[in-house]
Motif scaffolding. Structure first.
Motif, mmCIF file in Angstrom:
data_model
loop_
_atom_site.group_PDB
_atom_site.id
_atom_site.type_symbol
_atom_site.label_atom_id
_atom_site.label_comp_id
_atom_site.label_asym_id
_atom_site.label_seq_id
_atom_site.Cartn_x
_atom_site.Cartn_y
_atom_site.Cartn_z
ATOM 1 N N THR A 269 0.873 -1.174 0.000
ATOM 2 C CA THR A 269 0.000 0.000 0.000
ATOM 3 C C THR A 269 0.907 1.219 0.000
ATOM 4 O O THR A 269 2.116 1.108 0.162
ATOM 5 C CB THR A 269 -0.938 0.008 1.228
ATOM 6 O OG1 THR A 269 -0.132 -0.097 2.409
ATOM 7 C CG2 THR A 269 -1.940 -1.134 1.173
ATOM 8 N N VAL A 270 0.332 2.390 -0.209
ATOM 9 C CA VAL A 270 1.121 3.621 -0.318
ATOM 10 C C VAL A 270 0.995 4.437 0.965
ATOM 11 O O VAL A 270 -0.113 4.851 1.325
ATOM 12 C CB VAL A 270 0.650 4.477 -1.517
ATOM 13 C CG1 VAL A 270 1.464 5.756 -1.621
ATOM 14 C CG2 VAL A 270 0.723 3.680 -2.812
ATOM 15 N N PRO A 271 2.129 4.666 1.649
ATOM 16 C CA PRO A 271 2.073 5.568 2.808
ATOM 17 C C PRO A 271 1.695 6.982 2.341
ATOM 18 O O PRO A 271 2.183 7.453 1.318
ATOM 19 C CB PRO A 271 3.505 5.556 3.348
ATOM 20 C CG PRO A 271 4.150 4.342 2.755
ATOM 21 C CD PRO A 271 3.464 4.116 1.440
ATOM 22 N N MET A 272 0.825 7.631 3.077
ATOM 23 C CA MET A 272 0.390 8.992 2.708
ATOM 24 C C MET A 272 1.584 9.933 2.527
ATOM 25 O O MET A 272 1.555 10.796 1.659
ATOM 26 C CB MET A 272 -0.545 9.562 3.778
ATOM 27 C CG MET A 272 -1.787 8.766 3.959
ATOM 28 S SD MET A 272 -3.105 9.341 2.915
ATOM 29 C CE MET A 272 -4.481 8.642 3.777
ATOM 30 N N ARG A 273 2.632 9.743 3.335
ATOM 31 C CA ARG A 273 3.796 10.625 3.248
ATOM 32 C C ARG A 273 4.518 10.494 1.910
ATOM 33 O O ARG A 273 5.284 11.373 1.530
ATOM 34 C CB ARG A 273 4.760 10.353 4.405
ATOM 35 C CG ARG A 273 5.460 9.018 4.299
ATOM 36 C CD ARG A 273 6.467 8.766 5.430
ATOM 37 N NE ARG A 273 7.056 7.469 5.298
ATOM 38 C CZ ARG A 273 6.539 6.332 5.750
ATOM 39 N NH1 ARG A 273 5.406 6.369 6.422
ATOM 40 N NH2 ARG A 273 7.150 5.187 5.553
ATOM 41 N N ASP A 274 4.281 9.386 1.179
ATOM 42 C CA ASP A 274 4.928 9.170 -0.114
ATOM 43 C C ASP A 274 4.107 9.673 -1.294
ATOM 44 O O ASP A 274 4.523 9.552 -2.447
ATOM 45 C CB ASP A 274 5.261 7.687 -0.304
ATOM 46 C CG ASP A 274 6.402 7.240 0.589
ATOM 47 O OD1 ASP A 274 7.124 8.102 1.130
ATOM 48 O OD2 ASP A 274 6.571 6.009 0.753
ATOM 49 N N ILE A 275 2.923 10.213 -1.020
ATOM 50 C CA ILE A 275 2.106 10.775 -2.100
ATOM 51 C C ILE A 275 2.644 12.160 -2.434
ATOM 52 O O ILE A 275 2.745 13.026 -1.567
ATOM 53 C CB ILE A 275 0.619 10.834 -1.712
ATOM 54 C CG1 ILE A 275 0.091 9.419 -1.513
ATOM 55 C CG2 ILE A 275 -0.181 11.579 -2.788
ATOM 56 C CD1 ILE A 275 -1.339 9.352 -1.015
ATOM 57 N N ILE A 276 3.009 12.352 -3.683
ATOM 58 C CA ILE A 276 3.546 13.629 -4.156
ATOM 59 C C ILE A 276 2.414 14.609 -4.397
ATOM 60 O O ILE A 276 2.512 15.781 -4.057
ATOM 61 C CB ILE A 276 4.384 13.412 -5.432
ATOM 62 C CG1 ILE A 276 5.605 12.547 -5.096
ATOM 63 C CG2 ILE A 276 4.793 14.743 -6.057
ATOM 64 C CD1 ILE A 276 6.321 11.993 -6.307
ATOM 65 N N GLY A 277 1.329 14.132 -4.974
ATOM 66 C CA GLY A 277 0.200 15.011 -5.222
ATOM 67 C C GLY A 277 -0.852 14.351 -6.095
ATOM 68 O O GLY A 277 -0.753 13.191 -6.478
#
Length: 173
Positions: free
Chosen positions: A147-155
């Motif tokens: 899954t994708v950690p929110m902190r790794d979302i660029i935008g």
């Protein structure tokens, strides 16, 4: 009449201010991103260039169906683009090609078609999202066990600007 030295200084100052503004905008507001691959077809296409909104998620978390650009969890030097399907605490599963979130089937009008697929129920960890590509047979996504950690979302993918014939807002149902 201004001297040659003051005119040169004015041009240099203007260029420096423009450079600083461009760097600040790229770092905090909007950034360009190249779509690499076919995992988001038919919504996004290989070779398209996007503008990514980096501000939205400072005030609100990603929403289901947002198309996001993020650092790939298995190799943070690579950026991926996928659609948010599951939010923190939700249970996501796939049966016969249909996605279910907390037992409710999702309507996914952006898919070109359904393919037989199965993914056992998984609960999205706190601070993460579950993402899928729109072209499911050709997508490395959360079905691979991450899954994708929110902190790794660029935008949030916001606007396609290249090629010009495809220019426009990225659709978010």
């Amino acid at each position: 009449m201004a001297s040659r030295g003051s005119a040169t200084r004015e041009v240099v100052q203007t260029l420096l201010v423009a450079l600083v503004l461009a760097l600040v905008i790229r770092a905090f507001v909007v950034e360009s991103f190249l779509v690499d691959g076919i995992s988001m077809e038919p919504t996004l296409h290989d070779g398209e260039r996007l503008l990514v909104d980096k501000l939205s998620y400072r005030w609100r978390p990603p929403q289901r169906f947002d198309i996001v650009v993020f650092r790939y969890p298995l190799d943070p030097t690579r950026d991926f683009v996928k659609r948010v399907i599951g939010l923190p605490g939700e249970t996501v599963e796939i049966r016969q090609g249909r996605v279910y979130v907390d037992g409710q089937a999702l309507e996914e009008p952006y898919l070109a078609g359904r393919v037989p697929d199965f993914y056992p129920p998984v609960t999205v960890p706190p601070g993460h999202v579950f993402v899928l590509g729109d072209n499911r047979p050709h997508s490395d996504d959360s079905r691979s066990g991450w899954t994708v950690p929110m902190r790794d979302i660029i935008g949030r993918a916001w606007f396609v600007y290249w090629p010009p014939a495809e220019a426009g807002l990225v659709p978010h149902p």
